[in-house]
Structure formats: structure tokens, C-alpha cells
Design a protein around this motif. Structure first.
Motif, PDB file in Angstrom:
ATOM      1  N   THR A  13       0.859  -1.180   0.000  1.00 13.00           N
ATOM      2  CA  THR A  13       0.000   0.000   0.000  1.00 13.00           C
ATOM      3  C   THR A  13       0.893   1.227   0.000  1.00 13.00           C
ATOM      4  OG1 THR A  13      -1.748  -1.124   1.226  1.00 13.00           O
ATOM      5  CG2 THR A  13      -1.778   1.279   1.257  1.00 13.00           C
ATOM      6  N   ILE A  14       0.641   2.146  -0.919  1.00  8.82           N
ATOM      7  CA  ILE A  14       1.398   3.394  -0.973  1.00  8.82           C
ATOM      8  C   ILE A  14       0.477   4.500  -0.486  1.00  8.82           C
ATOM      9  CG2 ILE A  14       2.552   5.049  -2.482  1.00  8.82           C
ATOM     10  CD1 ILE A  14       3.225   2.679  -4.319  1.00  8.82           C
ATOM     11  N   THR A  15       0.960   5.301   0.444  1.00 11.03           N
ATOM     12  CA  THR A  15       0.155   6.399   0.976  1.00 11.03           C
ATOM     13  C   THR A  15       0.850   7.731   0.694  1.00 11.03           C
ATOM     14  OG1 THR A  15       1.222   6.183   3.130  1.00 11.03           O
ATOM     15  CG2 THR A  15      -0.852   4.995   2.817  1.00 11.03           C
ATOM     16  N   SER A  16       0.058   8.774   0.652  1.00  8.55           N
ATOM     17  CA  SER A  16       0.572  10.115   0.385  1.00  8.55           C
ATOM     18  C   SER A  16       1.460  10.598   1.528  1.00  8.55           C
ATOM     19  CB  SER A  16      -0.584  11.094   0.204  1.00  8.55           C
ATOM     20  OG  SER A  16      -0.105  12.415   0.068  1.00  8.55           O
ATOM     21  N   SER A  17       2.424  11.418   1.178  1.00  9.73           N
ATOM     22  CA  SER A  17       3.269  12.030   2.202  1.00  9.73           C
ATOM     23  C   SER A  17       2.520  13.132   2.946  1.00  9.73           C
ATOM     24  CB  SER A  17       4.530  12.616   1.559  1.00  9.73           C
ATOM     25  OG  SER A  17       4.170  13.657   0.666  1.00  9.73           O
ATOM     26  N   ASP A  18       1.384  13.537   2.395  1.00 11.08           N
ATOM     27  CA  ASP A  18       0.559  14.589   2.985  1.00 11.08           C
ATOM     28  C   ASP A  18      -0.890  14.102   3.035  1.00 11.08           C
ATOM     29  OD1 ASP A  18      -0.352  17.057   3.931  1.00 11.08           O
ATOM     30  OD2 ASP A  18      -0.492  17.912   1.918  1.00 11.08           O
ATOM     31  N   PRO A  19      -1.178  13.122   3.892  1.00  9.13           N
ATOM     32  CA  PRO A  19      -2.525  12.555   3.925  1.00  9.13           C
ATOM     33  C   PRO A  19      -3.548  13.534   4.481  1.00  9.13           C
ATOM     34  CG  PRO A  19      -1.231  11.694   5.740  1.00  9.13           C
ATOM     35  CD  PRO A  19      -0.309  12.558   4.918  1.00  9.13           C
ATOM     36  N   GLY A  20      -4.778  13.263   4.190  1.00 10.71           N
ATOM     37  CA  GLY A  20      -5.854  14.080   4.725  1.00 10.71           C
ATOM     38  C   GLY A  20      -7.143  13.793   3.999  1.00 10.71           C
ATOM     39  N   ARG A  24      -7.921  13.122  -2.307  1.00  5.86           N
ATOM     40  CA  ARG A  24      -8.055  12.265  -3.490  1.00  5.86           C
ATOM     41  C   ARG A  24      -6.712  11.736  -4.001  1.00  5.86           C
ATOM     42  NH1 ARG A  24     -11.606  15.549  -7.471  1.00  5.86           N
ATOM     43  NH2 ARG A  24     -11.362  13.681  -8.713  1.00  5.86           N
ATOM     44  N   PHE A  25      -5.882  11.249  -3.094  1.00  3.44           N
ATOM     45  CA  PHE A  25      -4.621  10.620  -3.466  1.00  3.44           C
ATOM     46  C   PHE A  25      -4.925   9.425  -4.360  1.00  3.44           C
ATOM     47  CE2 PHE A  25      -1.254   7.450  -2.558  1.00  3.44           C
ATOM     48  CZ  PHE A  25      -0.160   8.171  -2.998  1.00  3.44           C
ATOM     49  N   GLY A  26      -4.259   9.374  -5.511  1.00  5.84           N
ATOM     50  CA  GLY A  26      -4.512   8.310  -6.474  1.00  5.84           C
ATOM     51  C   GLY A  26      -5.497   8.710  -7.549  1.00  5.84           C
ATOM     52  N   HIS A  27      -5.800  10.010  -7.638  1.00  9.87           N
ATOM     53  CA  HIS A  27      -6.728  10.498  -8.664  1.00  9.87           C
ATOM     54  C   HIS A  27      -6.306  10.014 -10.048  1.00  9.87           C
ATOM     55  CE1 HIS A  27      -9.528  13.148 -10.707  1.00  9.87           C
ATOM     56  NE2 HIS A  27      -8.524  13.672 -11.395  1.00  9.87           N
ATOM     57  N   ARG A  28      -5.021  10.135 -10.359  1.00 13.55           N
ATOM     58  CA  ARG A  28      -4.443   9.608 -11.594  1.00 13.55           C
ATOM     59  C   ARG A  28      -3.129   8.916 -11.250  1.00 13.55           C
ATOM     60  NH1 ARG A  28      -8.867  10.469 -13.287  1.00 13.55           N
ATOM     61  NH2 ARG A  28      -9.480  12.052 -14.786  1.00 13.55           N
ATOM     62  N   LEU A  29      -2.806   7.860 -12.000  1.00 11.95           N
ATOM     63  CA  LEU A  29      -1.578   7.102 -11.808  1.00 11.95           C
ATOM     64  C   LEU A  29      -0.903   6.866 -13.151  1.00 11.95           C
ATOM     65  CD1 LEU A  29      -3.102   4.198  -9.689  1.00 11.95           C
ATOM     66  CD2 LEU A  29      -1.792   6.089  -8.782  1.00 11.95           C
ATOM     67  N   GLU A  30       0.409   6.929 -13.156  1.00  6.50           N
ATOM     68  CA  GLU A  30       1.195   6.548 -14.335  1.00  6.50           C
ATOM     69  C   GLU A  30       2.457   5.863 -13.841  1.00  6.50           C
ATOM     70  OE1 GLU A  30       1.193   6.671 -17.813  1.00  6.50           O
ATOM     71  OE2 GLU A  30      -0.908   7.243 -17.702  1.00  6.50           O
ATOM     72  N   GLY A  46     -10.317  23.260  -4.080  1.00  2.00           N
ATOM     73  CA  GLY A  46      -9.750  24.367  -3.328  1.00  2.00           C
ATOM     74  C   GLY A  46      -8.241  24.323  -3.193  1.00  2.00           C
ATOM     75  N   GLN A  47      -7.606  23.304  -3.771  1.00  2.00           N
ATOM     76  CA  GLN A  47      -6.153  23.188  -3.713  1.00  2.00           C
ATOM     77  C   GLN A  47      -5.598  23.090  -5.130  1.00  2.00           C
ATOM     78  OE1 GLN A  47      -5.026  19.958  -1.179  1.00  2.00           O
ATOM     79  NE2 GLN A  47      -6.128  20.776   0.572  1.00  2.00           N
ATOM     80  N   ALA A  48      -4.309  23.372  -5.285  1.00  2.00           N
ATOM     81  CA  ALA A  48      -3.697  23.370  -6.611  1.00  2.00           C
ATOM     82  C   ALA A  48      -3.596  21.970  -7.187  1.00  2.00           C
ATOM     83  CB  ALA A  48      -2.308  23.996  -6.540  1.00  2.00           C
ATOM     84  N   GLY A  49      -3.324  21.012  -6.361  1.00  2.00           N
ATOM     85  CA  GLY A  49      -3.058  19.660  -6.806  1.00  2.00           C
ATOM     86  C   GLY A  49      -1.565  19.385  -6.760  1.00  2.00           C
ATOM     87  N   LYS A  50      -1.231  18.101  -6.744  1.00  2.00           N
ATOM     88  CA  LYS A  50       0.175  17.729  -6.708  1.00  2.00           C
ATOM     89  C   LYS A  50       0.331  16.345  -7.308  1.00  2.00           C
ATOM     90  CE  LYS A  50      -0.017  15.987  -2.016  1.00  2.00           C
ATOM     91  NZ  LYS A  50       0.471  16.156  -0.676  1.00  2.00           N
ATOM     92  N   LEU A  71       9.214   7.764  -1.657  1.00  2.00           N
ATOM     93  CA  LEU A  71       8.898   9.074  -2.221  1.00  2.00           C
ATOM     94  C   LEU A  71      10.193   9.767  -2.618  1.00  2.00           C
ATOM     95  CD1 LEU A  71       6.769  11.325  -2.799  1.00  2.00           C
ATOM     96  CD2 LEU A  71       7.241  12.153  -0.491  1.00  2.00           C
ATOM     97  N   ALA A  72      10.286  10.176  -3.885  1.00  2.00           N
ATOM     98  CA  ALA A  72      11.492  10.844  -4.380  1.00  2.00           C
ATOM     99  C   ALA A  72      11.279  12.338  -4.578  1.00  2.00           C
ATOM    100  CB  ALA A  72      11.930  10.223  -5.706  1.00  2.00           C
ATOM    101  N   GLN A  73      10.023  12.737  -4.874  1.00  2.00           N
ATOM    102  CA  GLN A  73       9.775  14.135  -5.232  1.00  2.00           C
ATOM    103  C   GLN A  73       8.282  14.417  -5.182  1.00  2.00           C
ATOM    104  OE1 GLN A  73      10.925  14.888  -9.306  1.00  2.00           O
ATOM    105  NE2 GLN A  73      11.033  17.095  -9.012  1.00  2.00           N
ATOM    106  N   THR A  74       7.936  15.660  -4.881  1.00  2.00           N
ATOM    107  CA  THR A  74       6.552  16.118  -4.974  1.00  2.00           C
ATOM    108  C   THR A  74       6.517  17.331  -5.890  1.00  2.00           C
ATOM    109  OG1 THR A  74       6.049  15.334  -2.737  1.00  2.00           O
ATOM    110  CG2 THR A  74       4.551  16.951  -3.688  1.00  2.00           C
ATOM    111  N   LEU A  75       5.753  17.219  -6.973  1.00  2.00           N
ATOM    112  CA  LEU A  75       5.564  18.321  -7.920  1.00  2.00           C
ATOM    113  C   LEU A  75       4.240  18.980  -7.595  1.00  2.00           C
ATOM    114  CD1 LEU A  75       6.534  16.286 -11.113  1.00  2.00           C
ATOM    115  CD2 LEU A  75       7.992  17.879  -9.855  1.00  2.00           C
TER     116      LEU A  75
END
Length: 170
Positions: A13-20, A24-30, A46-50, A71-75
Motif C-alpha cells: 500500500t502506498i500512501t501520500s506524504s501529505d494525507p488528509g 483524493r490521493f490516487g486520482h491519476r496514476l502513471e 480548493g487546492q492546486a493539486g500535486k 517518495l522521491a519528489q513532490t511536484l
């Protein structure tokens, strides 16, 4: 079908570094074809997205086939006025077969120079560019070709395997 595997089993299971709630973590995957690089978007109202970039770690030396990801990077997306709200950064993602190219759509981006609301933009990144190590570096921002309001340029993306053709939907 001749396969010896007849059921799927979850082993990671992979979880976001910034959960809450509501992110919608996992909205899109590649993922690249080897499964070494994984891009996962979070697009919340209400948020930019990442887009969080994960790199697969080597297997343990115990003969297991389980992998883990780090986790290597957050864009993150930023709108034209510098704010970080409602750009929908990560609403679409496409990655080349080798993972060296990543494109991210942000259909909610406003263009302050033309007062274009929700014109949209696409961000083009390269892996390990400009002496970076295991990260993506922004190479180009592609803005909507027309100045109509609510174009939502970047709503859908498709990058071919060799990353020399990109189709952008609005």
C-alpha cells in the motif's frame, strides 16, 4: 488460460506524504514500463493539486518478490498569480515508456497575462535532466493555444511511448 495464478493478492500500500480527508490521493496514476517510477496525483477542491513521484526499491535478499516504493519528489501546481488554489494540477498525467518524460495537465490554470480563466496548462518534465538525480525537472509550460475562458486545456493527455508525440485535450 493456462496460468498458474488465478487470484490477485495485495502486497503493498502506498500512501501520500501529505494525507488528509478529501485530497483524493490516487486520482491519476502513471508508471513506466519497468514499474520503477510511479507518478500519483492528488487533486482536491480548493487546492492546486500535486503529483508525488515514487521510486521502486530493490527487492530484499531473502528471495521474496515484494517491492517497496520511496517518495522521491513532490511536484505542485501554482497558478498565474502565484497562488496555489484550483489549478487542478495532476488532473491528467502521461509518462513515456522509459519514464524519462512526464507531462502533467492542470486544466484549472488561469492566464493572468490574458485574463483567461481556467484556460489550462500542461507541464513537460524530464527525468534526471540538468544534473538532477532521480527527480523530474520542468522543461516547458505549454499554455492553451486560444484565449477562450473555460477551455480547460490539459484535461486529457496522451504521450506516445518514445515521447516524441503529445496529444492534449481541452
Amino acid at each position: 488460460d493456462g496460468s498458474t495464478y488465478d487470484t490477485w493478492t495485495q502486497n503493498l500500500t502506498i500512501t501520500s506524504s501529505d494525507p488528509g480527508a478529501g485530497k483524493r490521493f490516487g486520482h491519476r496514476l502513471e508508471a513506466n514500463d519497468n514499474g520503477d517510477i510511479l507518478a500519483v496525483s492528488s487533486v482536491a477542491p480548493g487546492q492546486a493539486g500535486k503529483v508525488e513521484i515514487y521510486i521502486r526499491n530493490s527487492q530484499a535478499n531473502d528471495g521474496s518478490t515484494d517491492h517497496s516504493f520511496t517518495l522521491a519528489q513532490t511536484l505542485t501546481g501554482v497558478s498565474a498569480d502565484g497562488s496555489s488554489t484550483n489549478t487542478a494540477f495532476g488532473d491528467s498525467i502521461s509518462m513515456s515508456k522509459d519514464g524519462m518524460t512526464l507531462v502533467i495537465g492542470a486544466p484549472g490554470v488561469d492566464d493572468g497575462s490574458t485574463n483567461q480563466i481556467d484556460g489550462g496548462a500542461v507541464y513537460y518534465y524530464k527525468w534526471n535532466a540538468e544534473t538532477s538525480s532521480n527527480t523530474y525537472t520542468l522543461q516547458q509550460t505549454i499554455k492553451a493555444p486560444d484565449s477562450d475562458t473555460n477551455m480547460k486545456f490539459g484535461t486529457s493527455l496522451d504521450l506516445n511511448d518514445s515521447a516524441n508525440r503529445l496529444v492534449i485535450g481541452a
